[in-house]
Design a protein around this motif. Structure first.
Motif, short mmCIF file in Angstrom:
data_model
loop_
_atom_site.label_atom_id
_atom_site.label_comp_id
_atom_site.label_asym_id
_atom_site.label_seq_id
_atom_site.Cartn_x
_atom_site.Cartn_y
_atom_site.Cartn_z
N LEU A 1 -7.72 3.01 4.15
CA LEU A 1 -7.67 4.40 4.20
C LEU A 1 -9.26 5.42 4.95
O LEU A 1 -9.22 5.98 4.58
CB LEU A 1 -8.09 4.05 2.78
N LYS B 1 -6.89 -2.73 2.16
CA LYS B 1 -6.36 -1.36 1.33
C LYS B 1 -8.08 0.03 1.91
O LYS B 1 -7.32 1.31 2.25
CB LYS B 1 -6.72 -1.35 0.25
N TYR C 1 3.06 4.26 3.43
CA TYR C 1 3.60 3.37 2.79
C TYR C 1 3.99 2.44 3.60
O TYR C 1 4.61 1.82 4.92
CB TYR C 1 5.25 3.27 2.62
N ILE D 1 0.77 -1.12 -0.12
CA ILE D 1 -0.19 0.17 -0.44
C ILE D 1 0.91 1.21 0.12
O ILE D 1 1.29 1.16 1.04
CB ILE D 1 -0.70 0.10 1.49
N SER D 2 0.47 1.93 -1.51
CA SER D 2 1.63 2.82 -1.68
C SER D 2 0.78 4.60 -1.47
O SER D 2 0.62 4.35 -2.84
CB SER D 2 3.18 3.50 -1.96
N GLU D 3 0.77 5.21 -0.63
CA GLU D 3 -0.48 6.29 -0.93
C GLU D 3 -0.15 7.52 -0.09
O GLU D 3 1.09 7.79 0.22
CB GLU D 3 -2.04 6.13 -0.17
N THR D 4 -0.29 8.97 -1.12
CA THR D 4 0.02 10.37 -0.60
C THR D 4 -0.95 10.83 -0.54
O THR D 4 -1.58 11.09 -0.93
CB THR D 4 0.59 10.67 -1.64
N ILE D 5 -1.52 11.27 0.98
CA ILE D 5 -2.03 11.58 1.19
C ILE D 5 -2.52 13.28 1.66
O ILE D 5 -1.31 13.34 2.77
CB ILE D 5 -3.13 10.98 2.54
#
Length: 401
Positions: free
Chosen positions: A338, A334, A319, A265-269
């Motif tokens: 989120l 995921k 990450y 899981i690779s996110e930019t919030i």
């Protein structure tokens, strides 16, 4: 011994003096065929009884052997019976066709033996790859490759034996095969390349039947259905079969996602600039939530940090890795992560940022919509109009778009 038996039976039938030689030959042939059918039936029943008896035991190989030799034993009995019947016909006739009885019997015996061995290899393949029959089944791709090699060895040996039986010199055949092999090698180099490509796949085992594979070099992605000696069949995700020559896999990079240990899981919030005061608490709480999440692999890399001052947001990098590798379950995990991050942001009175733009208008610049006619209640004088325009301009100066 067969000739003496035929002479006794023929003399016994001849004593009646009512049958011609052709009838006597027909009666003897009929008796032999009937005896052969009876023996084949008895043999099949005996083998069936043995199979039922051995099926109750823990040993699986006796069942495999009996099932492999059942049909070949019946074929061998019929082969022997037909040979004897042909010998009877040869005793009464000098036709040239009956002179090949011995050779045909030998060729038939080789065929029956090859049939039994091929069935035994097939049964062994089923046992070694079945989780219902063995505790630790072997890899299907490896067992399939070994079984194919065994079949090739058995068939080549049988062909050479038959050629030797028919009177051909094996040394001459091998010499011809060596010279012809060079010519065939040049003419069918692509076929040979695919053959050795399949051999390399079975040797290196970059993937096996059932794996999800894809290539960054070619438009290849799907599930492996079959690995042959020339082609590998891949079922794409839109359920179309894709046939890839084995030589292709020796020149391209192949990725095997089925062997991944975790999914990432690779996110930019991003949150608003107005919520900068809550950044530290939000980041720490997200990190603690991920460490305690039952579906997140805490022993893998886990990064939650304030990343950058972006154009319209303060970015947070998330990450981490999930424990599951299943595609559907991964998206469920995921989604849960989120949603929990969203709840953490809202609990601190912050909001997730979205792209915005602030436009400042200088004095005297009218925004769209300022050219409307004055209302009836508004003053009609110049001063009144100017005052109204000034108020609207000040209001637009403070507007955000």
């Amino acid at each position: 011994m067969l000739g003496e038996t035929l002479s006794v039976l023929n003399g016994w039938i001849k004593e009646f003096g009512m049958l011609s030689e052709g009838w006597r030959a027909g009666i003897l042939v009929f008796m032999l065929v009937f005896a052969t059918a009876t023996a084949a039936f008895i043999a099949s029943r005996v083998i069936a009884v043995l199979e039922n008896k051995f099926s109750a035991t823990q040993n699986l190989w006796d069942d495999a052997v009996l099932h492999a030799v059942c049909k070949p034993v019946e074929a061998f009995i019929w082969l022997q019976g037909v040979y004897w019947a042909s010998e009877v016909a040869h005793h009464f006739s000098d036709a040239e066709i009956f002179r090949a009885n011995g050779t045909l019997l030998q060729v038939g015996f080789v065929w029956v033996l090859v049939w039994a061995l091929l069935r035994l290899v097939k049964e062994a393949e089923k046992i070694l790859t079945s989780p219902m029959k063995v505790r630790q089944p072997m890899d299907y791709t490896t067992v399939s490759a070994i079984s194919k090699l065994l079949r090739v060895v058995v068939i080549i040996t049988a062909v050479l034996t038959v050629l030797q039986t028919l009177g051909f010199s094996i040394s001459g055949v091998l010499a011809f095969g060596g010279v012809g092999g060079i010519a065939v090698g040049f003419a069918a180099k692509d076929l040979l390349a695919n053959f050795f490509g399949g051999f390399i796949i079975h040797l290196d085992r970059p993937f096996k039947v059932g794996d999800w594979v894809r290539s960054p070099d070619r438009n290849i992605e799907g599930t492996v259905e079959h690995i042959g000696w020339r082609l590998t069949t891949i079922r794409t995700f839109d359920k179309r079969p894709l046939y890839v020559p084995n030589a292709t896999f020796t020149t391209i990079a192949v990725e095997n996602p089925s062997r991944m240990t975790n999914r990432r899981i690779s996110e930019t919030i991003g949150i608003r600039y107005a919520d900068v005061h809550a950044m530290k608490e939000i980041v720490d709480e997200i990190r603690d939530m991920l460490k305690k999440h039952e579906d997140i692999a805490a022993n893998k890399t886990l990064i939650v940090n304030f990343l950058a001052f972006n154009a319209s947001s303060l970015d947070i990098m998330v990450y981490t890795f999930t424990k599951t590798t299943q595609w559907v379950r991964f998206h469920e995990v995921k989604e849960d992560v989120l949603l929990k991050i969203s709840d953490i942001i809202e609990s601190h009175g912050a909001e997730v940022a979205f792209p915005t733009r602030t436009l400042l208008l200088p004095d005297g610049v009218k925004a769209r919509g300022d050219n409307q006619e004055p209302r009836a209640s508004e003053p009609a004088s110049e001063d009144g109009q100017k005052q109204g325009s000034g108020k609207r301009a000040e209001k637009q100066d403070a507007s955000s778009f």
